[in-house]
Design a protein around this motif. Structure first.
Motif, PDB file in Angstrom:
ATOM      1  N   ARG A  32      35.740 -60.305 -65.668  1.00 32.00           N
ATOM      2  CA  ARG A  32      37.025 -60.748 -66.221  1.00 32.00           C
ATOM      3  C   ARG A  32      38.125 -60.015 -65.462  1.00 32.00           C
ATOM      4  N   VAL A  33      38.942 -60.781 -64.740  1.00 31.84           N
ATOM      5  CA  VAL A  33      40.047 -60.227 -63.961  1.00 31.84           C
ATOM      6  C   VAL A  33      41.343 -60.753 -64.553  1.00 31.84           C
ATOM      7  N   ARG A  34      42.283 -59.864 -64.822  1.00 35.55           N
ATOM      8  CA  ARG A  34      43.559 -60.271 -65.398  1.00 35.55           C
ATOM      9  C   ARG A  34      44.729 -59.580 -64.684  1.00 35.55           C
ATOM     10  N   GLY A  35      45.601 -60.425 -64.132  1.00 33.59           N
ATOM     11  CA  GLY A  35      46.867 -59.954 -63.582  1.00 33.59           C
ATOM     12  C   GLY A  35      46.764 -58.948 -62.462  1.00 33.59           C
ATOM     13  N   VAL A  36      45.747 -59.071 -61.616  1.00 30.95           N
ATOM     14  CA  VAL A  36      45.536 -58.066 -60.568  1.00 30.95           C
ATOM     15  C   VAL A  36      46.555 -58.234 -59.443  1.00 30.95           C
ATOM     16  N   VAL A  37      47.176 -57.124 -59.096  1.00 28.39           N
ATOM     17  CA  VAL A  37      48.176 -57.071 -58.030  1.00 28.39           C
ATOM     18  C   VAL A  37      47.716 -56.055 -56.991  1.00 28.39           C
ATOM     19  N   LYS A  38      47.813 -56.441 -55.717  1.00 35.62           N
ATOM     20  CA  LYS A  38      47.462 -55.526 -54.627  1.00 35.62           C
ATOM     21  C   LYS A  38      48.291 -55.886 -53.405  1.00 35.62           C
ATOM     22  N   PRO A  43      52.592 -58.346 -50.089  1.00 37.31           N
ATOM     23  CA  PRO A  43      51.769 -58.693 -51.252  1.00 37.31           C
ATOM     24  C   PRO A  43      50.556 -59.524 -50.840  1.00 37.31           C
ATOM     25  N   VAL A  44      49.393 -59.188 -51.393  1.00 35.98           N
ATOM     26  CA  VAL A  44      48.158 -59.932 -51.117  1.00 35.98           C
ATOM     27  C   VAL A  44      47.650 -60.596 -52.392  1.00 35.98           C
ATOM     28  N   LEU A  45      47.467 -59.829 -53.451  1.00 34.08           N
ATOM     29  CA  LEU A  45      47.123 -60.378 -54.761  1.00 34.08           C
ATOM     30  C   LEU A  45      48.368 -60.275 -55.634  1.00 34.08           C
ATOM     31  N   THR A  46      48.742 -61.391 -56.267  1.00 36.52           N
ATOM     32  CA  THR A  46      50.046 -61.463 -56.927  1.00 36.52           C
ATOM     33  C   THR A  46      49.923 -61.811 -58.407  1.00 36.52           C
ATOM     34  N   GLY A  47      48.959 -61.176 -59.085  1.00 31.33           N
ATOM     35  CA  GLY A  47      48.749 -61.459 -60.501  1.00 31.33           C
ATOM     36  C   GLY A  47      47.579 -62.395 -60.708  1.00 31.33           C
ATOM     37  N   LEU A  48      46.464 -62.107 -60.046  1.00 33.71           N
ATOM     38  CA  LEU A  48      45.310 -63.010 -60.044  1.00 33.71           C
ATOM     39  C   LEU A  48      44.479 -62.856 -61.319  1.00 33.71           C
ATOM     40  N   ASP A  49      44.074 -63.995 -61.891  1.00 34.49           N
ATOM     41  CA  ASP A  49      43.180 -64.074 -63.042  1.00 34.49           C
ATOM     42  C   ASP A  49      41.902 -64.793 -62.633  1.00 34.49           C
ATOM     43  N   LEU A  50      40.762 -64.328 -63.138  1.00 35.93           N
ATOM     44  CA  LEU A  50      39.487 -64.988 -62.842  1.00 35.93           C
ATOM     45  C   LEU A  50      38.469 -64.632 -63.907  1.00 35.93           C
ATOM     46  N   ASP A  51      37.708 -65.620 -64.371  1.00 33.48           N
ATOM     47  CA  ASP A  51      36.572 -65.419 -65.268  1.00 33.48           C
ATOM     48  C   ASP A  51      35.299 -65.865 -64.570  1.00 33.48           C
ATOM     49  N   VAL A  52      34.229 -65.078 -64.705  1.00 39.25           N
ATOM     50  CA  VAL A  52      32.903 -65.457 -64.216  1.00 39.25           C
ATOM     51  C   VAL A  52      31.944 -65.359 -65.398  1.00 39.25           C
ATOM     52  N   ALA A  53      31.441 -66.495 -65.852  1.00 36.13           N
ATOM     53  CA  ALA A  53      30.508 -66.498 -66.977  1.00 36.13           C
ATOM     54  C   ALA A  53      29.177 -65.898 -66.554  1.00 36.13           C
ATOM     55  N   HIS A  80      41.795 -50.184 -54.819  1.00 31.41           N
ATOM     56  CA  HIS A  80      42.262 -50.076 -56.202  1.00 31.41           C
ATOM     57  C   HIS A  80      43.507 -50.929 -56.410  1.00 31.41           C
ATOM     58  N   ALA A  81      43.560 -51.627 -57.538  1.00 30.22           N
ATOM     59  CA  ALA A  81      44.683 -52.494 -57.862  1.00 30.22           C
ATOM     60  C   ALA A  81      45.907 -51.676 -58.243  1.00 30.22           C
ATOM     61  N   GLU A  82      47.073 -52.233 -57.957  1.00 26.74           N
ATOM     62  CA  GLU A  82      48.328 -51.606 -58.350  1.00 26.74           C
ATOM     63  C   GLU A  82      48.705 -51.973 -59.781  1.00 26.74           C
ATOM     64  N   ALA A  83      48.175 -53.093 -60.256  1.00 25.96           N
ATOM     65  CA  ALA A  83      48.405 -53.534 -61.634  1.00 25.96           C
ATOM     66  C   ALA A  83      47.278 -54.472 -62.009  1.00 25.96           C
ATOM     67  N   GLY A  84      47.113 -54.681 -63.321  1.00 21.55           N
ATOM     68  CA  GLY A  84      46.075 -55.572 -63.801  1.00 21.55           C
ATOM     69  C   GLY A  84      44.795 -54.844 -64.152  1.00 21.55           C
ATOM     70  N   THR A  85      43.816 -55.597 -64.641  1.00 18.66           N
ATOM     71  CA  THR A  85      42.547 -55.011 -65.076  1.00 18.66           C
ATOM     72  C   THR A  85      41.368 -55.804 -64.542  1.00 18.66           C
ATOM     73  N   VAL A  86      40.234 -55.119 -64.398  1.00 15.39           N
ATOM     74  CA  VAL A  86      38.957 -55.734 -64.014  1.00 15.39           C
ATOM     75  C   VAL A  86      37.901 -55.226 -64.980  1.00 15.39           C
ATOM     76  N   GLU A  87      37.174 -56.155 -65.599  1.00 13.45           N
ATOM     77  CA  GLU A  87      36.047 -55.806 -66.454  1.00 13.45           C
ATOM     78  C   GLU A  87      34.782 -56.402 -65.858  1.00 13.45           C
ATOM     79  N   VAL A  88      33.736 -55.601 -65.757  1.00  7.58           N
ATOM     80  CA  VAL A  88      32.424 -56.065 -65.282  1.00  7.58           C
ATOM     81  C   VAL A  88      31.437 -55.891 -66.428  1.00  7.58           C
TER      82      VAL A  88
END
Length: 372
Positions: A32-38, A43-53, A80-88
């Motif tokens: 679960r990826v939410r709002g990742v900025v890098k 800017p490369v990642l600009t608030g990316l969201d992604l779900d993998v079931a 490491h992201a500058e903002a946002g969260t990653v859950e594995v």
């Protein structure tokens, strides 16, 4: 005026800022990826969201520089992201100021060219990621059997083909039973003749292992044929995600339509669910009215003997591939389109034919900015 042809090759979609597949109520997520900025220099990642079931294979599809490999590196813990969260596997590994080290994330990585240890046997390469006490056990042999390399454990990497080396790299990534496997363009170095078979083998191995995986690719055919879900990345965000058929047949905007598969784009007008273009009148479920850009896939264009009641076209070019062919067709008014047709019989260059469109077309407001 010419129809624009975009070349590319494609999951359930709605038109919203960050469309994501719905894993269903109570479905578990491997990632679960939410709002990742890098950013790097830009800017490369600009608030990316992604779900993998859990148990699914998701392809991150996009052009070079869109941020897909950077996302893999953030998920793996190499950046490491500058903002946002990653859950594995439901565990926070990135964000909130407390990143988990890469070696503790339970994430396996298959790099572009396998990166096997040349001085270790196939068996020892697979065993490398296991605790020392488990390296002599049955797990390496079981994994080699899973990826179709049973009995090859004593060989050295240089004795294997490129496709076999990639399967060893996959077995090594699966050995410690990770929560998630990341594959970074793993087929790009393979010969075209090997690519399709190795893709199928890797997909089958991942599913047999019950693994959850993310595949990074810029190859549309690879994404469409391999993944359970295709997530299209543009400008550092996922702009559409869903099953391959939906992304291909129901793109969320014109940019996705022309990137995910070959397309013919024509000006037209829409009224009450019917679009009129140089190819005639076609049904559409796009829900737009007025001037539109009409997207037709080349395989939707039907070519038949000339008929006064149909739209005429002149064959200006043809390319024969055996199982099918591409025809370049000149329509009245100077419009040119490409049709993909069965390989036999083919009209001659210079012949006049009738053209029509099979099925519904996709339409977007003319000259409207791409969503996302």
């Amino acid at each position: 005026m010419s129809g624009r042809t975009g070349t590319g090759s494609a999951t359930t979609t709605s038109r919203r800022p960050h469309p994501q597949p719905d894993p269903g109520h109570g479905a578990e997520l491997a990632l679960r990826v939410r709002g990742v900025v890098k950013s790097f220099d830009a800017p490369v990642l600009t608030g990316l969201d992604l779900d993998v079931a859990t148990g699914s294979l998701v392809a991150l599809l996009g052009p070079s520089g869109c941020g897909k490999t950077t996302l893999l590196r953030v998920v793996a813990g190499f950046e490491h992201a500058e903002a946002g969260t990653v859950e594995v596997g439901g565990r926070l590994v990135e964000g909130e100021g407390r990143p988990v080290p890469a070696e503790r994330r339970r994430v396996g990585v298959v790099p572009q060219e396998g990166a096997l240890f040349p001085h270790l046997s196939v068996h020892d390469n697979v065993a490398f990621g296991l605790p020392r006490a488990e390296r002599a056990g049955h797990r390496p042999a079981e994994l080699l059997e899973l990826v179709g390399l049973a009995g090859l454990g004593a060989r050295m990497p240089h004795e294997l083909s490129g496709g076999q080396q990639q399967r060893v790299a996959l077995a090594r990534a699966l050995a410690p039973e990770p929560s998630l496997v990341l594959l970074d363009e793993p087929f790009s170095a393979l010969d075209a003749g090997l690519r399709a078979q190795v893709r199928a083998d890797v997909r089958a191995s991942l599913h047999a292992a019950g693994a959850s995986a993310v595949l990074v690719t810029h190859d549309q055919q690879e994404a469409l044929s391999t993944a359970d879900v295709v997530a299209v990345v543009r400008g550092g965000r996922v702009v559409q995600a869903g099953d391959p058929w939906t992304v291909y047949a129901q793109p969320t905007d014109l940019g996705v339509a022309t990137f995910v598969g070959e397309s013919v784009v024509l000006p037209g007008s829409a009224r009450s669910g019917v679009v009129t273009s140089a190819l005639g009148r076609h049904p559409t479920g796009s829900g737009v009215e007025g001037p539109v850009d009409v997207v037709v896939r080349p395989e939707q264009i039907e070519v038949s003997p000339a008929d006064p009641a149909s739209v005429p076209a002149v064959v200006t070019h043809r390319e024969f591939y055996g199982h099918d062919a591409l025809l370049r067709l000149a329509l009245p008014g100077g419009v040119s389109v490409t049709a993909r047709t069965p390989g036999h019989p083919l009209p001659d260059v210079g012949a006049t034919v009738a053209v029509g469109v099979r099925g519904a077309v996709v339409a977007f407001p003319a000259a409207g900015p791409a969503a996302g």
